[in-house]
Design a protein around this motif. Structure first.
Motif, PDB file in Angstrom:
ATOM      1  N   ALA A 122       0.829  -1.203   0.000  1.00  0.00           N
ATOM      2  CA  ALA A 122       0.000   0.000   0.000  1.00  0.00           C
ATOM      3  C   ALA A 122       0.865   1.255   0.000  1.00  0.00           C
ATOM      4  O   ALA A 122       0.565   2.238  -0.680  1.00  0.00           O
ATOM      5  CB  ALA A 122      -0.929  -0.012   1.218  1.00  0.00           C
ATOM      6  N   PRO A 152      -3.332  -5.736  -5.026  1.00  0.00           N
ATOM      7  CA  PRO A 152      -4.444  -6.282  -4.235  1.00  0.00           C
ATOM      8  C   PRO A 152      -4.463  -7.811  -4.221  1.00  0.00           C
ATOM      9  O   PRO A 152      -4.949  -8.413  -3.252  1.00  0.00           O
ATOM     10  CB  PRO A 152      -5.688  -5.726  -4.951  1.00  0.00           C
ATOM     11  CG  PRO A 152      -5.198  -4.492  -5.634  1.00  0.00           C
ATOM     12  CD  PRO A 152      -3.809  -4.829  -6.084  1.00  0.00           C
ATOM     13  N   ARG A 157      -5.215  -8.299   2.147  1.00  0.00           N
ATOM     14  CA  ARG A 157      -5.590  -7.635   3.391  1.00  0.00           C
ATOM     15  C   ARG A 157      -5.323  -6.137   3.350  1.00  0.00           C
ATOM     16  O   ARG A 157      -5.813  -5.392   4.192  1.00  0.00           O
ATOM     17  CB  ARG A 157      -4.845  -8.264   4.564  1.00  0.00           C
ATOM     18  CG  ARG A 157      -5.243  -9.715   4.832  1.00  0.00           C
ATOM     19  CD  ARG A 157      -4.561 -10.259   6.067  1.00  0.00           C
ATOM     20  NE  ARG A 157      -4.961 -11.631   6.353  1.00  0.00           N
ATOM     21  CZ  ARG A 157      -4.518 -12.340   7.387  1.00  0.00           C
ATOM     22  NH1 ARG A 157      -3.651 -11.792   8.223  1.00  0.00           N
ATOM     23  NH2 ARG A 157      -4.934 -13.580   7.572  1.00  0.00           N
ATOM     24  N   GLN A 158      -4.531  -5.712   2.395  1.00  0.00           N
ATOM     25  CA  GLN A 158      -4.231  -4.284   2.249  1.00  0.00           C
ATOM     26  C   GLN A 158      -5.106  -3.623   1.189  1.00  0.00           C
ATOM     27  O   GLN A 158      -4.846  -2.480   0.814  1.00  0.00           O
ATOM     28  CB  GLN A 158      -2.760  -4.094   1.869  1.00  0.00           C
ATOM     29  CG  GLN A 158      -1.767  -4.583   2.898  1.00  0.00           C
ATOM     30  CD  GLN A 158      -0.335  -4.377   2.458  1.00  0.00           C
ATOM     31  OE1 GLN A 158      -0.004  -3.407   1.773  1.00  0.00           O
ATOM     32  NE2 GLN A 158       0.551  -5.298   2.833  1.00  0.00           N
ATOM     33  N   PHE A 159      -6.120  -4.312   0.732  1.00  0.00           N
ATOM     34  CA  PHE A 159      -6.914  -3.821  -0.398  1.00  0.00           C
ATOM     35  C   PHE A 159      -7.426  -2.400  -0.172  1.00  0.00           C
ATOM     36  O   PHE A 159      -7.256  -1.518  -1.023  1.00  0.00           O
ATOM     37  CB  PHE A 159      -8.086  -4.767  -0.671  1.00  0.00           C
ATOM     38  CG  PHE A 159      -8.972  -4.304  -1.787  1.00  0.00           C
ATOM     39  CD1 PHE A 159      -8.587  -4.450  -3.115  1.00  0.00           C
ATOM     40  CD2 PHE A 159     -10.203  -3.698  -1.528  1.00  0.00           C
ATOM     41  CE1 PHE A 159      -9.391  -4.018  -4.143  1.00  0.00           C
ATOM     42  CE2 PHE A 159     -11.024  -3.269  -2.556  1.00  0.00           C
ATOM     43  CZ  PHE A 159     -10.618  -3.433  -3.863  1.00  0.00           C
ATOM     44  N   LYS A 160      -8.052  -2.160   0.976  1.00  0.00           N
ATOM     45  CA  LYS A 160      -8.610  -0.831   1.243  1.00  0.00           C
ATOM     46  C   LYS A 160      -7.515   0.222   1.330  1.00  0.00           C
ATOM     47  O   LYS A 160      -7.662   1.335   0.818  1.00  0.00           O
ATOM     48  CB  LYS A 160      -9.433  -0.849   2.529  1.00  0.00           C
ATOM     49  CG  LYS A 160     -10.740  -1.623   2.418  1.00  0.00           C
ATOM     50  CD  LYS A 160     -11.548  -1.498   3.696  1.00  0.00           C
ATOM     51  CE  LYS A 160     -12.872  -2.230   3.579  1.00  0.00           C
ATOM     52  NZ  LYS A 160     -13.671  -2.133   4.840  1.00  0.00           N
ATOM     53  N   GLN A 161      -6.405  -0.132   1.964  1.00  0.00           N
ATOM     54  CA  GLN A 161      -5.321   0.829   2.107  1.00  0.00           C
ATOM     55  C   GLN A 161      -4.634   1.093   0.778  1.00  0.00           C
ATOM     56  O   GLN A 161      -4.185   2.209   0.509  1.00  0.00           O
ATOM     57  CB  GLN A 161      -4.296   0.330   3.132  1.00  0.00           C
ATOM     58  CG  GLN A 161      -3.337   1.402   3.614  1.00  0.00           C
ATOM     59  CD  GLN A 161      -4.055   2.550   4.317  1.00  0.00           C
ATOM     60  OE1 GLN A 161      -4.888   2.315   5.191  1.00  0.00           O
ATOM     61  NE2 GLN A 161      -3.762   3.780   3.920  1.00  0.00           N
ATOM     62  N   ARG A 163      -6.130   1.138  -2.149  1.00  0.00           N
ATOM     63  CA  ARG A 163      -6.995   2.086  -2.862  1.00  0.00           C
ATOM     64  C   ARG A 163      -6.880   3.482  -2.257  1.00  0.00           C
ATOM     65  O   ARG A 163      -6.818   4.484  -2.981  1.00  0.00           O
ATOM     66  CB  ARG A 163      -8.443   1.610  -2.811  1.00  0.00           C
ATOM     67  CG  ARG A 163      -8.721   0.353  -3.610  1.00  0.00           C
ATOM     68  CD  ARG A 163     -10.186   0.085  -3.742  1.00  0.00           C
ATOM     69  NE  ARG A 163     -10.867   1.149  -4.461  1.00  0.00           N
ATOM     70  CZ  ARG A 163     -12.183   1.175  -4.689  1.00  0.00           C
ATOM     71  NH1 ARG A 163     -12.954   0.190  -4.251  1.00  0.00           N
ATOM     72  NH2 ARG A 163     -12.726   2.163  -5.348  1.00  0.00           N
ATOM     73  N   ALA A 164      -6.848   3.557  -0.918  1.00  0.00           N
ATOM     74  CA  ALA A 164      -6.756   4.863  -0.258  1.00  0.00           C
ATOM     75  C   ALA A 164      -5.429   5.546  -0.583  1.00  0.00           C
ATOM     76  O   ALA A 164      -5.387   6.749  -0.882  1.00  0.00           O
ATOM     77  CB  ALA A 164      -6.911   4.692   1.250  1.00  0.00           C
ATOM     78  N   ASN A 165      -4.339   4.781  -0.545  1.00  0.00           N
ATOM     79  CA  ASN A 165      -3.028   5.369  -0.814  1.00  0.00           C
ATOM     80  C   ASN A 165      -2.853   5.751  -2.275  1.00  0.00           C
ATOM     81  O   ASN A 165      -2.157   6.706  -2.600  1.00  0.00           O
ATOM     82  CB  ASN A 165      -1.924   4.393  -0.405  1.00  0.00           C
ATOM     83  CG  ASN A 165      -1.720   4.350   1.098  1.00  0.00           C
ATOM     84  OD1 ASN A 165      -2.435   5.008   1.851  1.00  0.00           O
ATOM     85  ND2 ASN A 165      -0.754   3.573   1.547  1.00  0.00           N
ATOM     86  N   ASN A 167      -5.224   6.930  -4.201  1.00  0.00           N
ATOM     87  CA  ASN A 167      -5.897   8.228  -4.335  1.00  0.00           C
ATOM     88  C   ASN A 167      -5.116   9.334  -3.629  1.00  0.00           C
ATOM     89  O   ASN A 167      -4.984  10.453  -4.139  1.00  0.00           O
ATOM     90  CB  ASN A 167      -7.316   8.141  -3.760  1.00  0.00           C
ATOM     91  CG  ASN A 167      -8.211   7.245  -4.575  1.00  0.00           C
ATOM     92  OD1 ASN A 167      -8.022   7.091  -5.781  1.00  0.00           O
ATOM     93  ND2 ASN A 167      -9.193   6.632  -3.931  1.00  0.00           N
TER      94      ASN A 167
END
Length: 209
Positions: A122, A152, A157-161, A163-165, A167
């Motif tokens: 991430a 991903p 387990r880092q999927f959300k992070q 995407r956030a990073n 952006n």
């Protein structure tokens, strides 16, 4: 075929550098062998740091006052068990010629610190997204497209992070000054917060994406 004849010796030389722990030499030789080049639009800006790669000594930097850029960098490197990418004098010709490959390799971990991205997948995609937004290299743009698919899968387990990073890196890249021609090594003794402000890096803004 001629191009490949030139690149294979560089890859072999880079592998030997890696085996001996010369990670700076490895990164530079690998980039040169793979044809890493800047976007033409930024090539002129990189002239400001052509031939600039002063050695980095973590033992000296960790002695600086807490809160300084140098202390923060040394602490970051030691915490993640990393070594700075110093370049051997024998590679002076390549370092002089391929300023893009040199400066991105040498400053990559500084970007992590300045942008507040860790060393996870991430964190890596955040730095890469920043570099792509600042239009450093078309090769990095391709790398980001691949990373958006592979990271991903490699680190679900880092999927959300991730995407956030992704952006956040893009937003920071839009707002910050052009960083790749910055002589970061001249700023070891100034506060990290002041350097971020000078470079237009607003971490609070970047976290609201």
């Amino acid at each position: 075929m001629k191009t490949m004849d030139i690149r294979l010796p560089l890859l072999y030389q880079g592998f030997q550098a890696y085996r001996h722990g010369n990670l700076g030499d490895f990164a530079l030789l690998k980039a040169e062998a793979l044809g890493a080049k800047p976007n033409p639009a930024i090539a002129q800006q990189l002239e400001e740091v052509r031939g600039y790669y002063p050695p980095i000594n973590l033992s000296q930097l960790i002695q600086l006052p807490p809160g300084t850029f140098g202390y923060g960098y040394a602490s970051y490197m030691q915490r993640h068990q990393l070594q700075p990418f110093n370049i051997s004098p024998e590679l002076a010709d390549i370092a002089e010629k391929n300023v893009f490959a040199l400066r991105y390799a040498v400053t990559h971990d500084m970007f992590h610190l300045l942008l507040d991205f860790d060393t996870s997948y991430a964190g890596e995609i955040g730095v890469l997204a920043f570099a792509v937004e600042q239009k450093y290299s078309s090769g990095q743009a391709l790398g980001l497209k691949i990373a958006r698919i592979l990271y991903p899968i490699m680190a679900p387990r880092q999927f959300k992070q991730i995407r956030a990073n992704l952006n956040r890196g893009q937003l920071l890249g839009k707002k910050a000054k052009f960083l790749l021609n910055c002589r970061f090594e001249d700023y070891w003794e100034i506060p990290l917060s002041s350097l971020r402000k000078e470079l237009g890096i607003n971490l609070r803004q970047g976290k609201h994406v």
